[in-house]
Design a protein around this motif. Structure first.
Motif, PDB file in Angstrom:
ATOM      1  N   ASN A 116      35.152  17.282 -31.143  1.00  0.00           N
ATOM      2  CA  ASN A 116      33.799  17.655 -31.898  1.00  0.00           C
ATOM      3  C   ASN A 116      33.155  16.486 -32.470  1.00  0.00           C
ATOM      4  O   ASN A 116      33.688  15.485 -33.199  1.00  0.00           O
ATOM      5  CB  ASN A 116      34.282  18.558 -33.267  1.00  0.00           C
ATOM      6  N   ILE A 117      31.967  16.436 -32.338  1.00  0.00           N
ATOM      7  CA  ILE A 117      31.141  15.524 -32.875  1.00  0.00           C
ATOM      8  C   ILE A 117      30.333  16.157 -34.258  1.00  0.00           C
ATOM      9  O   ILE A 117      29.536  17.285 -34.064  1.00  0.00           O
ATOM     10  CB  ILE A 117      29.945  14.988 -31.964  1.00  0.00           C
ATOM     11  N   ASN A 118      30.735  15.728 -35.486  1.00  0.00           N
ATOM     12  CA  ASN A 118      30.009  16.281 -36.627  1.00  0.00           C
ATOM     13  C   ASN A 118      28.789  16.116 -36.817  1.00  0.00           C
ATOM     14  O   ASN A 118      28.583  15.005 -37.657  1.00  0.00           O
ATOM     15  CB  ASN A 118      31.093  16.030 -37.698  1.00  0.00           C
ATOM     16  N   SER A 128      33.492  26.152 -28.442  1.00  0.00           N
ATOM     17  CA  SER A 128      33.271  26.515 -30.077  1.00  0.00           C
ATOM     18  C   SER A 128      33.938  27.805 -30.350  1.00  0.00           C
ATOM     19  O   SER A 128      33.746  28.669 -29.572  1.00  0.00           O
ATOM     20  CB  SER A 128      31.828  26.182 -30.169  1.00  0.00           C
ATOM     21  N   GLY A 129      34.097  27.880 -31.336  1.00  0.00           N
ATOM     22  CA  GLY A 129      34.443  28.982 -32.276  1.00  0.00           C
ATOM     23  C   GLY A 129      33.932  29.098 -33.608  1.00  0.00           C
ATOM     24  O   GLY A 129      34.700  28.680 -34.587  1.00  0.00           O
ATOM     25  N   ILE A 130      32.869  29.682 -33.943  1.00  0.00           N
ATOM     26  CA  ILE A 130      32.377  29.838 -35.231  1.00  0.00           C
ATOM     27  C   ILE A 130      33.060  30.396 -36.253  1.00  0.00           C
ATOM     28  O   ILE A 130      33.362  29.928 -37.380  1.00  0.00           O
ATOM     29  CB  ILE A 130      31.033  30.420 -35.170  1.00  0.00           C
ATOM     30  N   THR A 131      33.835  31.523 -35.943  1.00  0.00           N
ATOM     31  CA  THR A 131      34.868  31.995 -36.828  1.00  0.00           C
ATOM     32  C   THR A 131      36.218  31.615 -36.780  1.00  0.00           C
ATOM     33  O   THR A 131      37.032  32.058 -37.278  1.00  0.00           O
ATOM     34  CB  THR A 131      34.829  33.496 -36.674  1.00  0.00           C
ATOM     35  N   GLN A 132      36.439  31.043 -35.645  1.00  0.00           N
ATOM     36  CA  GLN A 132      37.761  30.513 -35.167  1.00  0.00           C
ATOM     37  C   GLN A 132      37.814  29.097 -34.868  1.00  0.00           C
ATOM     38  O   GLN A 132      37.942  28.573 -33.553  1.00  0.00           O
ATOM     39  CB  GLN A 132      38.343  31.354 -34.210  1.00  0.00           C
ATOM     40  N   GLY A 133      37.877  28.236 -35.862  1.00  0.00           N
ATOM     41  CA  GLY A 133      37.933  26.721 -35.590  1.00  0.00           C
ATOM     42  C   GLY A 133      39.346  26.088 -35.361  1.00  0.00           C
ATOM     43  O   GLY A 133      39.277  24.898 -35.080  1.00  0.00           O
ATOM     44  N   ASP A 134      40.196  27.081 -35.090  1.00  0.00           N
ATOM     45  CA  ASP A 134      41.514  26.494 -34.587  1.00  0.00           C
ATOM     46  C   ASP A 134      42.162  26.708 -33.192  1.00  0.00           C
ATOM     47  O   ASP A 134      43.024  26.542 -32.493  1.00  0.00           O
ATOM     48  CB  ASP A 134      42.872  27.328 -35.361  1.00  0.00           C
ATOM     49  N   GLY A 135      40.937  27.366 -32.430  1.00  0.00           N
ATOM     50  CA  GLY A 135      41.091  27.372 -30.960  1.00  0.00           C
ATOM     51  C   GLY A 135      41.837  28.665 -30.594  1.00  0.00           C
ATOM     52  O   GLY A 135      42.141  28.771 -29.366  1.00  0.00           O
ATOM     53  N   ALA A 151      39.178  15.752 -33.982  1.00  0.00           N
ATOM     54  CA  ALA A 151      39.928  16.321 -33.050  1.00  0.00           C
ATOM     55  C   ALA A 151      40.015  17.756 -33.821  1.00  0.00           C
ATOM     56  O   ALA A 151      40.869  18.114 -34.672  1.00  0.00           O
ATOM     57  CB  ALA A 151      41.146  15.773 -33.169  1.00  0.00           C
ATOM     58  N   GLU A 152      39.196  18.907 -33.402  1.00  0.00           N
ATOM     59  CA  GLU A 152      39.189  20.149 -34.041  1.00  0.00           C
ATOM     60  C   GLU A 152      40.385  20.780 -33.949  1.00  0.00           C
ATOM     61  O   GLU A 152      40.701  21.597 -34.861  1.00  0.00           O
ATOM     62  CB  GLU A 152      37.890  20.735 -33.464  1.00  0.00           C
TER      63      GLU A 152
END
Length: 367
Positions: free
Chosen positions: A108-110, A21-28, A88-89
């Motif tokens: 990701n499970i939203n 997980s990346g709260i500020t980096q949702g792009d991996g 697929a995040e």
């Protein structure tokens, strides 16, 4: 209802104390340069209800968990309600120590009320069929991509025969494991044709149990029609067999079509055989896609379409491209030996045969 294979975050170790997980980096992007180690082979098959398209992507409202008859599923020790959106995040390109490349998807499970990219629950595997990344070795993250969109992959072996299957050759019937490159095999359209490439892959009991889609489909003698096949025939799920009937003619305008073995399991005597504890799959490649004869029944050789090339190992693909370099050309479009209906239409074809009590292989000519 597609299936994606995921490894829960609790079964993944990331260098530097990083998390999926990346709260500020949702792009991996926070994982680039790190190493990811898959701690075990406990891939979880997650069923997805996707009525919109054939790809698993980001921000797709049509993708939701399908828990079957249960109201929820347990994932990573937490309970998630049936119907929650899944995404697929991000995509990660990773490399193992031997230089092999794989793509892993941040699964990701939203959950309602939770920032989506803050809850990446695991890694989904998208790639070569049967070619899951190695366990227990560091995989270096080479690059990342946000909002990926990947075609659902049916993680089964590509079209191929099992050890012991008898193939018609110029020297009579021979078990497929006794064939070699250069052997002449009988085809339905072009006489005897020479094998250009042959390869095999073994799957142990452990691998079969970890991925049920690797089990072969058994077609009992006579299940397709009188004497078709003559002996039990075991092939991979996606191996296509010839269906020849007036029903096919009415549905598709041609009396002969190719149907995947897994689409035939509604027929009596056709089923996924989960009693086997070892499978060796053999691929036969000719100059063109051919109809060959296995246990007397007409069936296909390896078709070098895009999906088939995705489904074999990197080394095997390299061998094939050495023999047929034109397969890498963007405008190359191989011709199938017979028309191949979509999966849903294949299923409808089989249902109509069932309702009419009509064999899938008739011995008479279709006008």
């Amino acid at each position: 209802m597609p299936t994606i294979y995921t490894l829960e975050e609790s079964n993944v170790t990331i260098s530097g104390g990083q998390q999926l997980s990346g709260i500020t980096q949702g792009d991996g992007s926070h994982l680039v340069g790190a190493t990811i180690t898959l701690d075990n082979n406990d891939w979880v098959a997650v069923e997805v209800d996707d009525s919109d398209d054939t790809s698993f992507g980001d921000s797709d409202n049509s993708q939701s968990l399908d828990a079957g008859s249960d109201p929820s599923i347990t994932y990573n020790g937490a309970t998630f309600a049936d119907g929650l959106r899944v995404e697929a995040e991000y995509a990660l390109t990773v490399q193992d120590p031997d230089g092999n490349i794989y793509t892993l998807i941040g699964f990701n499970i939203n959950e309602p009320g939770v920032t989506s990219f803050a809850t990446v629950e695991g890694l989904a595997f998208i790639g070569g069929v049967g070619e899951f990344p190695p366990i227990g070795v560091p995989l270096t993250v080479l690059s990342n991509a946000e909002g990926p969109n990947n075609p659902y992959v049916d993680h089964a072996s590509p079209p191929c025969f099992t050890r012991g299957c008898q193939i018609d050759t110029i020297n009579g019937r021979m078990c497929v494991e006794h064939l070699s490159e250069g052997a002449w095999v009988r085809t339905a359209d072009n006489g005897f044709q020479r094998i250009r490439w042959i390869n095999s892959r073994e799957f142990t009991k452990e691998k079969l149990r970890s991925n049920a889609k690797l089990y072969p489909v058994r077609i009992v003698a006579g299940a397709l029609g009188e004497g078709q096949p003559e002996r039990d025939l075991l092939v991979s799920r996606q191996h296509r067999l010839l269906v020849k009937s007036k029903i096919a003619k009415r549905m598709f305008g041609q009396g002969e079509v190719l149907v995947a073995a897994i689409r035939l399991i509604d027929l009596p005597g056709v089923f996924v055989d989960e009693t086997v504890d070892f499978v060796e799959y053999f691929h036969l490649l000719f100059d063109r896609h051919e109809i060959v004869f296995a246990e007397g029944a007409p069936t296909e050789s390896l078709f070098t379409g895009p999906e088939a090339l995705k489904s074999i190992s990197t080394a095997s693909k390299a061998e094939i491209l050495t023999i047929f370099p034109e397969l890498e050309e963007l405008n190359y479009s191989p011709e199938p030996a017979r028309f191949i209906p979509t999966g849903s239409r294949q299923k409808r074809l089989v249902v109509r045969h069932m309702k009419n009590g009509t064999p899938c292989l008739t011995s008479t000519a279709i006008p």
